[in-house]
Each structure stands twice: as structure tokens, then as C-alpha cells.
Design an enzyme around this catalytic site. Sequence first.
Site, mmCIF file in Angstrom:
data_model
loop_
_atom_site.group_PDB
_atom_site.id
_atom_site.type_symbol
_atom_site.label_atom_id
_atom_site.label_comp_id
_atom_site.label_asym_id
_atom_site.label_seq_id
_atom_site.Cartn_x
_atom_site.Cartn_y
_atom_site.Cartn_z
ATOM 1 N N LYS A 138 -46.827 0.035 -19.302
ATOM 2 C CA LYS A 138 -47.466 1.364 -19.371
ATOM 3 C C LYS A 138 -46.430 2.353 -19.931
ATOM 4 O O LYS A 138 -45.989 2.193 -21.060
ATOM 5 C CB LYS A 138 -48.004 1.751 -17.999
ATOM 6 C CG LYS A 138 -49.122 0.802 -17.505
ATOM 7 C CD LYS A 138 -49.749 1.286 -16.217
ATOM 8 C CE LYS A 138 -50.940 0.447 -15.799
ATOM 9 N NZ LYS A 138 -50.570 -0.743 -14.999
ATOM 10 N N ASP B 217 -45.779 1.845 -5.472
ATOM 11 C CA ASP B 217 -46.360 1.216 -6.662
ATOM 12 C C ASP B 217 -46.167 2.201 -7.824
ATOM 13 O O ASP B 217 -46.906 3.173 -7.960
ATOM 14 C CB ASP B 217 -47.842 0.924 -6.414
ATOM 15 C CG ASP B 217 -48.505 0.260 -7.616
ATOM 16 O OD1 ASP B 217 -47.941 0.334 -8.728
ATOM 17 O OD2 ASP B 217 -49.595 -0.311 -7.454
ATOM 18 N N ARG C 139 -46.648 -6.789 -21.666
ATOM 19 C CA ARG C 139 -47.571 -6.845 -20.522
ATOM 20 C C ARG C 139 -46.930 -7.671 -19.412
ATOM 21 O O ARG C 139 -46.521 -8.811 -19.638
ATOM 22 C CB ARG C 139 -48.861 -7.496 -21.019
ATOM 23 C CG ARG C 139 -50.044 -7.433 -20.117
ATOM 24 C CD ARG C 139 -51.315 -7.571 -20.926
ATOM 25 N NE ARG C 139 -51.513 -6.370 -21.719
ATOM 26 C CZ ARG C 139 -52.004 -5.224 -21.245
ATOM 27 N NH1 ARG C 139 -52.384 -5.134 -19.990
ATOM 28 N NH2 ARG C 139 -52.137 -4.180 -22.027
ATOM 29 N N GLU D 181 -39.789 -23.099 -13.576
ATOM 30 C CA GLU D 181 -40.115 -22.821 -12.167
ATOM 31 C C GLU D 181 -38.838 -22.677 -11.350
ATOM 32 O O GLU D 181 -37.927 -23.509 -11.453
ATOM 33 C CB GLU D 181 -40.989 -23.932 -11.595
ATOM 34 C CG GLU D 181 -42.418 -23.831 -12.090
ATOM 35 C CD GLU D 181 -43.316 -24.904 -11.500
ATOM 36 O OE1 GLU D 181 -42.811 -25.799 -10.794
ATOM 37 O OE2 GLU D 181 -44.526 -24.836 -11.761
ATOM 38 N N TYR E 107 -40.619 -24.449 -19.479
ATOM 39 C CA TYR E 107 -40.996 -24.382 -18.057
ATOM 40 C C TYR E 107 -39.770 -24.063 -17.233
ATOM 41 O O TYR E 107 -38.764 -24.756 -17.336
ATOM 42 C CB TYR E 107 -41.597 -25.713 -17.584
ATOM 43 C CG TYR E 107 -43.022 -25.530 -17.153
ATOM 44 C CD1 TYR E 107 -43.325 -24.693 -16.083
ATOM 45 C CD2 TYR E 107 -44.070 -26.152 -17.828
ATOM 46 C CE1 TYR E 107 -44.646 -24.470 -15.701
ATOM 47 C CE2 TYR E 107 -45.381 -25.945 -17.457
ATOM 48 C CZ TYR E 107 -45.670 -25.097 -16.384
ATOM 49 O OH TYR E 107 -46.962 -24.884 -16.021
ATOM 50 N N THR F 113 -45.686 -2.173 -13.346
ATOM 51 C CA THR F 113 -45.971 -2.928 -14.563
ATOM 52 C C THR F 113 -44.954 -2.508 -15.612
ATOM 53 O O THR F 113 -44.399 -1.405 -15.550
ATOM 54 C CB THR F 113 -47.392 -2.638 -15.091
ATOM 55 O OG1 THR F 113 -47.585 -1.235 -15.108
ATOM 56 C CG2 THR F 113 -48.452 -3.291 -14.241
HETATM 57 N N1 DSN Z 1 -55.877 -1.248 -15.069
HETATM 58 C C1 DSN Z 1 -54.675 -0.485 -14.869
HETATM 59 C C2 DSN Z 1 -54.860 0.924 -15.262
HETATM 60 O O1 DSN Z 1 -55.532 1.139 -16.255
HETATM 61 O O2 DSN Z 1 -54.345 1.836 -14.637
HETATM 62 C C3 DSN Z 1 -54.200 -0.609 -13.507
HETATM 63 O O3 DSN Z 1 -54.124 -1.950 -13.187
#
Ligand code: DSN
Length: 434
Positions: free
Chosen positions: A242, A213, A248, A62, A60, A239
Amino acid sequence: MSSPRPASPFDQWLAGDAEVLALLGDEAERQSTTLQLIASENFTSPAVLAASGSILTNKYSEGYPGRRYYGGNQVADRVEDLARDRLCSLFGAEYANVQPHSGASANLAAYQALLEPGDTILAMRLDQGGHLTHGSPVNLTSKIWNFVAYGVTPASDDPEHPGEVIDFEQVAAVAERERPALIVAGATAYARTIDAAPFREIADSVGARLMFDAAHPAGLIAGGAHPSPVGIADVVTFTTHKTLRGPRGGAILCREELAKSIDAAIFPGLQGGPLEHAIAAKAVAFAEAARPEFRTYAAQVVLNAGALAASLRAEGFRLVSGGTDNHQVLVDLRTFDDDLTGKEAQEVLDRAGITCNRNTIPDDPRSAFVTSGLRLGSAAQTTVGMGEDEMRTIGSLIARTLRGRSDEATIVGIRAEVAELCLAFPPYPTLSGV
Ligand code: DSN
């Protein structure tokens, strides 16, 4: 079906839980015998898997390095500092927060840091390529802030100017009319380069902040294949799983002056304890993305999407915006077969071992659950070593599957061809297995 295929570097430790071990084996089988064309997915390295599955999950933490609410964070502090330093160095950013559990958390925190409830945000409409957190009526963001939207230009038959690109005249006009406190650049289903500079100009003209974004292109930016919004936008969210090919999760970059507000918005504003095992895995991925091989990877992702797009066009599919500059290809199924919905196409492709997702296309006459489009991505199959030849083969496999969708023997035959193609490109050839 249980399988001896290794699913993680730690499979042997799961031997006591036969059910979960079997499920992981089945997923390893699925990932290695079918084509992964979901544009938001990738294959992490075994090193990222190992850090994700590490003992840091027990801790933990925090707070932030040097300012934790529990004891015993000497090592967690070093892990998180390492991840932050690597991320700042990768993107040339002044400050990084690596705690967001997801891109959605990163976006919510950025809004919270920059805005008061009720403030106006100008972002891309979901049905034009924007994300749920860009103010979709079904998302919490639209209940806290007042969203106004921009979209893409109309489609045109002129092959030189196919349209369906961000309509900057509209962005400027809506910004002038609505005077938003924040403009959001970035999309979730958009196959073209997004340059932060024109957004910055419009934001400055109305006194708005700019958030970029970068969830989809983060890896292409890190690898030098796309322009960087860092230093142009006030805040960059993304994110890590990707095109960036990490675990993730999410991350936020900003200038030093916003660091305190961003940190406070993530914790205690939005999340509790950070996932230090995921942060360690992010650190591994950031180091991987700084290597020269990653630049080669990012360039190949774009070439591969281009080859897939060209082969689909040759098969009679119309592509939204006419093609691609990134890892995505957005397919309008209507010119190929007006009766074929995105939902049916996704389902039959799944049976043939070609994994992708249905997607609305701009001004889609069908619902978001049915859709007239498919979104395809090249990031994952590029990771396993596929090149433009394989992308052309995949384009032809997709067309044959959809043409032969009512004939079960055709689907079974294509499923076998897909498995054979995948066999030559295993995602985890170095895992030791059970
Ligand atoms: N669900 C993601 C995507 O597939 O682009 C975006 O959050």
C-alpha cells in the site's frame, strides 16, 4: 485490445504466450491511462517488479534462514536475512518476519502467536473502518476468537469537531468490561492518524497485549509522516504494497521475546513455503523506503489527500471525519445526491477512467455491497508525480462525472480528459517494452 505498452521488465520473454502478453499489455494500458485512487494500491518501482519476477520463484525454502527443511537455500537465506535486516532498520524494530503472503496472513499469525483459541480480542468494527480480519462475522478470525468491538464517535455538524474519530472512551469502557487478551489498533477505512499511545494505556490498564495493524499507514510511518507504533505495540503487522510501495505481501514486527512465537505462527502454523521472490522484492522496497526521497513522498501523499479532500468538500460532498490526515479520503455521497449509492458511483467513475472503491461509511444505512460511500487514496498518483493541483483537478473530475452520470457524452468526454492527464504522468516511463 492488445497494446505495445510495457507491463514488466521481462515482456520480451512472454512473446511466446501471446494471450498472457496481450492481457498484461491491456493492464499496463489501463494502469497508465486511468487514475488509480484505490487507497490500498500503489505503483512499485521497476526494481521491485524485477525482483518479483525473478528466479527466486523456483525455490522452496520452508523454514527460516539457517533452519530450512530443504537444501539449496544458501542464497535464499541471504535474501531473507537482507529483507529482515532492512525492515528492522527501516522501522527501528527488534525483530521482523517477512514471510506473510498478505496482511490477512500476518494478522492471523499474530493472533495465533499471542492468543489461545476462544480468547477475547477488542478491535474496530468492520462497518466503522476495521478490517475483515478484525473479527468480521464472515471471516475465519471470528470463528476462532471472541471479538468485541469499538467504533468511532458520532458525526457532528460542528466543523471544528466533526466527530467520526476513534472513540477512546468506548475503547476503554469495552476493554474494562470485556477484559480482552488483545487490543487491535488500526483500520482499513479511516482517514485520520492512529496513535498507538492511548491504545497502549488502555491495554495496560486491563492487562491486554496490543497489536497495531499498520497495513494502510506503513509507508507514511516509514517516511516519517505518521507516528510509529513500533516500541509501543507488542506486535505491528502490515502489508507491503500500500503506502509502503512494495510488492503484494505482508510483514510482522515484534520485540525479540516474541520472535519465536511469531515465526512459529507463520511457519509451520499458517503457511508453507515462503515466496522468496516476493521477499527479495520486499527487500528492494524497504531500501527504497529508507531513502530521503521517500520522506518527501510520504509528506506529499498526505498533502495530496488534503487537497483532494478540500476540493471534494467544495463540490458539496460530506467527508467522513471532516477531512484527512493520511492518504485516504472517505466520501459520504448522501449530501451530494441522496439517490447515489457507492456502487453506482464506483461503476460510473470506472467508466470515466477514475478507479476507486465503494465503501461503507460509519452507520451506513446501505449494505456493504451497495454502500453510501467511496474511499479514495492519494498514494499511487503521488508516486507518478502528481501534486496538489492535479488532486484538485481530480476532485472536479469526480464531481462532474457523478453529476453527469446519466449522460453518456459527459462520461466519454471526461474519460478523454482523464487519459490526457495520465499521459503527462506515466507510471513506468523507464521500462524498455517489448
Ligand atoms: N483490501 C484492503 C484494502 O483495500 O484496504 C485491505 O485488506
